[in-house]
Design a protein around this motif. Structure first.
Motif, PDB file in Angstrom:
ATOM      1  N   CYS A  44       5.657  -4.074   4.487  1.00 22.64           N
ATOM      2  CA  CYS A  44       6.195  -2.710   4.499  1.00 22.64           C
ATOM      3  C   CYS A  44       5.107  -1.715   4.851  1.00 22.64           C
ATOM      4  O   CYS A  44       3.952  -2.078   5.106  1.00 22.64           O
ATOM      5  CB  CYS A  44       6.834  -2.367   3.155  1.00 22.64           C
ATOM      6  SG  CYS A  44       5.650  -2.009   1.854  1.00 22.64           S
ATOM      7  N   THR A  46       3.473   0.256   3.040  1.00 25.11           N
ATOM      8  CA  THR A  46       2.322   0.216   2.137  1.00 25.11           C
ATOM      9  C   THR A  46       1.265  -0.759   2.660  1.00 25.11           C
ATOM     10  O   THR A  46       0.072  -0.440   2.691  1.00 25.11           O
ATOM     11  CB  THR A  46       2.786  -0.200   0.723  1.00 25.11           C
ATOM     12  OG1 THR A  46       3.722   0.767   0.252  1.00 25.11           O
ATOM     13  CG2 THR A  46       1.620  -0.304  -0.246  1.00 25.11           C
ATOM     14  N   HIS A  69       3.038  -7.605  -1.665  1.00 23.91           N
ATOM     15  CA  HIS A  69       3.603  -7.292  -2.981  1.00 23.91           C
ATOM     16  C   HIS A  69       5.114  -7.553  -3.023  1.00 23.91           C
ATOM     17  O   HIS A  69       5.717  -7.429  -4.066  1.00 23.91           O
ATOM     18  CB  HIS A  69       3.301  -5.839  -3.357  1.00 23.91           C
ATOM     19  CG  HIS A  69       3.802  -4.857  -2.347  1.00 23.91           C
ATOM     20  ND1 HIS A  69       3.075  -4.507  -1.229  1.00 23.91           N
ATOM     21  CD2 HIS A  69       4.972  -4.196  -2.262  1.00 23.91           C
ATOM     22  CE1 HIS A  69       3.787  -3.664  -0.513  1.00 23.91           C
ATOM     23  NE2 HIS A  69       4.942  -3.456  -1.107  1.00 23.91           N
ATOM     24  N   GLU A  70       5.710  -7.903  -1.879  1.00 28.58           N
ATOM     25  CA  GLU A  70       7.153  -8.202  -1.853  1.00 28.58           C
ATOM     26  C   GLU A  70       7.278  -9.702  -1.623  1.00 28.58           C
ATOM     27  O   GLU A  70       7.125 -10.162  -0.504  1.00 28.58           O
ATOM     28  CB  GLU A  70       7.822  -7.453  -0.687  1.00 28.58           C
ATOM     29  CG  GLU A  70       7.584  -5.956  -0.730  1.00 28.58           C
ATOM     30  CD  GLU A  70       8.169  -5.218   0.473  1.00 28.58           C
ATOM     31  OE1 GLU A  70       8.789  -5.856   1.343  1.00 28.58           O
ATOM     32  OE2 GLU A  70       7.994  -3.983   0.527  1.00 28.58           O
ATOM     33  N   GLU A 158      12.263  -6.672  -4.102  1.00 32.45           N
ATOM     34  CA  GLU A 158      11.273  -5.636  -4.441  1.00 32.45           C
ATOM     35  C   GLU A 158      11.577  -4.309  -3.752  1.00 32.45           C
ATOM     36  O   GLU A 158      11.620  -3.266  -4.422  1.00 32.45           O
ATOM     37  CB  GLU A 158       9.853  -6.118  -4.140  1.00 32.45           C
ATOM     38  CG  GLU A 158       8.772  -5.320  -4.870  1.00 32.45           C
ATOM     39  CD  GLU A 158       8.397  -4.004  -4.191  1.00 32.45           C
ATOM     40  OE1 GLU A 158       7.814  -3.139  -4.867  1.00 32.45           O
ATOM     41  OE2 GLU A 158       8.702  -3.835  -2.989  1.00 32.45           O
TER      42      GLU A 158
HETATM   43 ZN   LIG Z   1       6.563  -2.658  -0.056  1.00 33.66          ZN
END
Ligand SMILES: [Zn+2]
Ligand SMILES: [Zn+2]
Length: 374
Positions: A44, A46, A69-70, A158
């Motif tokens: 993403c 981020t 993180h996903e 997430e």
């Molecule tokens: Zn993300």
């Protein structure tokens, strides 16, 4: 399987590099820890921002930070004290880990998404390695079981938690209005929501709003026809392009707006749309714009409006465990209602070796996923 090290995608901020790294194979070291084989990792904005070195901090003692993180993974090993999981379970990890301070009431209550000190860590973002690697170890407190039926889409859990945490707060704030609960039992029945932005967080948010009964509009830049607009319209929301429809025309078409769910990260359009938020309405910000030169905002009239119309403006970041559980449940509902549209959110599945174009190239598609293992 190599027991010493494994492949990982990470950033080396000191050298401003993004690289395919060799990372130590993690081991279960506490009784309530599990070892998880990574299956899918979503990418993403981020991650892309971390790769531009806007933020992203390696753990103490490491010169690199493993990204991601996903994630979706499969449990391959459980510590002796693990009670809720078994080998073979599909799991999605949460992202934020609590700060160490006794005086932080939210972290001590497993609500690190509301950490008061700022000393939390986040896997793949802040001072803890992420999931863009072959295996990870995690405490059972930070994992959520996912039904097998969601195997192909659970990497979207997430990004969906953004909407779930936002909605949980909207319900709390709107308890101030006990009179107009929809007769259908759905909390959004009879109400209108506007989503700003048609990226994954926006589209998943629109789905969450629809299953809660809201009449849902998505206001985004790209003119129609385009694949995101087609996807939005296919689920029964209505896509309106800000390139071809003025704010005034948009407001006329939509009518009274009870909720704005901002998932765009652009201040200019967000503050424009705030001007057409309805009486007793809620505006939720979830996007994080980069630092940019100041823009004019009609602050006095906005302030008048927020007061005279009983409006609530909320910012929300991160998500707690209940938001993950609600996201997993809702993803099951989405899959029943819109199986084709849901799968179309994932527009690309790539091997880890493609990390460079995914993280540093031009953003393309809706949600790109790195498939670490099948
Ligand atoms: Zn993300
Ligand atoms: Zn804290």
């Amino acid at each position: 399987m190599n027991n010493g090290s494994m492949r990982a995608v990470g950033v080396i901020p000191g050298r401003r590099e993004v690289a395919l790294l060799q990372h130590a194979m993690p081991r279960v070291s506490g009784p309530t820890e599990l070892k998880v084989r990574t299956l899918d990792v979503g990418i993403c904005g981020t991650d892309r921002e971390i790769c531009s070195f806007a933020y992203g901090t390696p753990p103490d003692g490491s010169d690199y930070l493993v990204l991601g993180h996903e994630a979706l993974g499969e449990v391959v090993e459980t510590g002796p004290g693990v009670t809720k999981f078994k080998t073979g379970d599909l799991v999605v990890p949460t992202v934020r880990r609590p700060c160490p301070h006794d005086h932080c009431p939210s972290c001590r209550d497993a609500r690190q998404d509301f950490c008061f000190t700022g000393d939390f860590t986040e896997r793949g973002i802040k001072m803890t390695h992420g999931f863009m690697t072959e295996y990870f170890v995690e405490d059972q407190a930070h994992l959520n079981i996912v039904p097998r039926a969601l195997r192909d889409v659970a990497v979207l859990v997430e990004p969906l938690t953004v909407a779930e945490k936002a909605l949980a707060q909207v319900w709390q704030v709107q308890q101030r209005l006990p009179w107009n609960n929809g007769s259908s039992g759905l909390r959004g029945a009879g109400k209108t929501a506007v989503v700003l932005g048609a990226g994954p967080v926006g589209i998943l948010g629109a789905m969450a709003l629809l299953v809660n009964g809201f009449k849902t509009y998505v206001y985004s830049r790209s003119a129609e026809p385009n694949p995101k607009a087609a996807l939005v319209n296919s689920i029964g929301a209505k896509y309106i392009s800000s390139a071809t429809t003025s704010l005034a025309d948009f407001a006329r078409e939509v009518g009274t707006i009870d909720l704005v769910y901002e998932a765009l990260g652009v201040a200019k359009i967000s503050f424009e749309v705030m001007k057409v938020l309805g009486l007793n309405g809620v505006f939720v910000f979830t996007g994080i714009p980069p630092h940019k030169p100041a823009i004019p905002v009609e602050a006095d009239s906005l302030m008048r409006q927020v007061v005279l119309m009983n409006q609530a403006i909320i910012g929300t970041v991160n998500a707690d465990r209940p938001a993950f559980e609600t996201a997993i449940r809702d993803l099951g509902t989405f899959q029943e209602r819109w199986p084709d549209s849901l799968s179309k959110i994932i527009t690309g599945r790539h091997p880890m070796e493609n990390y460079r174009e995914l993280l540093l190239g031009k953003a393309a598609g809706i949600k790109n996923v790195i498939t670490v293992a099948q």
